[in-house]
Scaffold this active site. Sequence first.
Site, mmCIF file in Angstrom:
data_model
loop_
_atom_site.group_PDB
_atom_site.id
_atom_site.type_symbol
_atom_site.label_atom_id
_atom_site.label_comp_id
_atom_site.label_asym_id
_atom_site.label_seq_id
_atom_site.Cartn_x
_atom_site.Cartn_y
_atom_site.Cartn_z
ATOM 1 N N ASP A 377 101.321 -23.281 -34.113
ATOM 2 C CA ASP A 377 100.000 -23.144 -33.501
ATOM 3 C C ASP A 377 98.908 -23.463 -34.503
ATOM 4 O OD1 ASP A 377 98.609 -20.374 -34.402
ATOM 5 O OD2 ASP A 377 100.774 -20.118 -34.329
ATOM 6 N N THR A 378 97.792 -23.925 -33.969
ATOM 7 C CA THR A 378 96.677 -24.368 -34.801
ATOM 8 C C THR A 378 95.997 -23.216 -35.516
ATOM 9 O OG1 THR A 378 95.145 -24.256 -32.921
ATOM 10 C CG2 THR A 378 96.281 -26.347 -33.301
ATOM 11 N N ASP A 379 96.020 -22.030 -34.923
ATOM 12 C CA ASP A 379 95.335 -20.873 -35.502
ATOM 13 C C ASP A 379 96.020 -20.442 -36.800
ATOM 14 O OD1 ASP A 379 93.166 -19.188 -35.331
ATOM 15 O OD2 ASP A 379 94.133 -17.743 -34.027
ATOM 16 N N ASP A 380 97.336 -20.222 -36.734
ATOM 17 C CA ASP A 380 98.073 -19.893 -37.953
ATOM 18 C C ASP A 380 97.891 -20.973 -39.002
ATOM 19 O OD1 ASP A 380 100.280 -17.523 -37.918
ATOM 20 O OD2 ASP A 380 99.841 -18.177 -35.888
ATOM 21 N N HIS A 454 88.256 -21.203 -36.532
ATOM 22 C CA HIS A 454 89.147 -21.203 -37.692
ATOM 23 C C HIS A 454 89.477 -22.626 -38.137
ATOM 24 C CE1 HIS A 454 90.602 -16.959 -36.354
ATOM 25 N NE2 HIS A 454 89.501 -16.901 -37.079
#
Length: 635
Positions: A377-380, A454
């Site tokens: 995922d892009t957030d992690d 983020h």
Amino acid sequence: MTLEQPLVESRLDAEAGLAAAVGHLRSLQHPSGYWKGDLVTNVTMDAEDLMLRHFLGIATARTDEETARWIRSQQAEDGSWATFHGGPGDLSTTVEAWVALRMAGDDARAEHLQRAARFVRGAGGVEQARVFTHMWLSLFGLWSWDDCPDLPPEIVFLPSWAPLNIYNWGCWARQTIVPLTIVSALRPVRPADIDTAELRTGARPARSSVTSLAGVFERLDAVLHAYTRRPVRWLREAAMRRATEWILARQEADGGWGGIQPPWVYSLIALHLMGYPLDHPAMRAGIEGLDGFTVHEQTPEGPVRWLEACQSPVWDTGLAVAALLDAGVPGDDPAVLAATDWLLDEQITAGGDWQVRRPDLPGGGWAFEFANDTYPDTDDTAEIVLALRRVRHPDQPRLDAALDRAVAWTTGMQSKDGGWGAFDADNTHTLAEKLPFCDFGAVIDPPSADVTAHVVEMLAAEGRAADEPCGRGVRWLLDGQEADGSWFGRWGANHVYGTGAVVPALVAAGVDPRTAAIRRAVRWLEEHQNADGGWGEDLRSYRDPARVGRGASTPSQTAWALLALLAAGEDSAAVETGVRHLLRTQREDGGWEELLYTGTGFPGDFYISYRLYRIVFPIWALGRYVARERGGGRP
């Protein structure tokens, strides 16, 4: 402490509190280098785990007893069970808890189950429960499959451009839907020796208007039910085989699916119904893997067991490294290097479902869990890049190459509108939300302010603020600001989380803190600070606008607000009282208490308590405050 005390005293206190918190965080690091806090949700996880074991025939007296003891311990005075600590009773959660306790042997005449039954009837009865609950009851003959929405397995044949194809669902919903199509087609019943009559009121939900899209789908569901009774046999069998192959292809190294409970349990049921015995490697790995999600604790009443809905070691470790670095810990500190090495080994360079929308994009992201290679995922990934780029690693070329791959992958996952979703690009088709099945939780993964922020902050830190992807992200964020000056928080509670993420990102990307957007956000935060100096937002704000930005102060939410104010350059009473709130509520061991949930799974439906949030985010905020007071900016 009073506000009139000189800033230097506040700084010295903050330095002492920060040092204690860093020491506490260091003590929580696993010998392998990672951090992992328990992830707490609600008792549906435990009720469904118990029901799964009964359905598969693997329940034991011990698992029943320990699970039931945990479920009973979480019951509220009114007889209900909530979806988050201190929240209101939830009908479906209470129904599932009641059924699980009956299966574990609790007497329906027992006072705690009588209270639960009264709550269920008062909330409309089992008839008003969500679809997932009805499906669980149907597995045991406690509800009719005829009264559950039909999920034809033939949808696995729909091409990716077709409406309602499985890739138009969010990855968590997609992984749940595919196995449930098998369950829905086969309609298994393994009768339980209990009766739910006392949970019923006889009142069925009203149907939607025939002129609405939801009403059209409800009536189409009747057609699908008729087809299920007389399907095109060869087509249905081929669809179930394809669905089974799809499920097996996505089983992860830990035996699970997507690292989360719903697709995991439904995949086990589907495979079992398709003839896979319990000792088949896929079934055995899946069942054993669930044991790794089980937390065992001793209580005064006896041992309990409860199930994590998910595990967050990659996320926790990325946040912990960033917190330590912002606290002034050197980039080559042994704890930082150990965590970095562990994270480098967790990077995912293989393909996944995200390639349906981005087929030519090479991999390079990180997932949330120990094992979820199909769904980085892009957030992690954004948070890990932000942290690890500041590490002084002995093999710098290896680190730089890994981070360059991650930046390229994350940038390539930008949606057409300029924002970023968590797991997929352009996962914005809302048609699935109108299906009768979709009465619980988010089912698509559109861009959100917190994730986009983020990524924007990461791109700015990479020196790419002037590049077109970052600029489009900034415009998306500015366009998405709420009228009151805040931003919505998709994956954390709620506007405090969104605003706490967006303001630092915009400032990092070059937006002047004096601009109207930033000043409105600062004003919103200051207006929503509690009298005790902290910030909090009740999870009911997702449904009740009057609760937006309002709630009891928590360490993590206070830290989010401080991160935004510090990024905006605020040197104000709000910052000072916020810092002092953190110091005043700090425990002797350097940590903080946080009973209230501040994480979000599905807005309005499913919430999470990340037990590491209460330490990493306060460290982050105190670290930046101390650095500013020393005159050095960010460490």
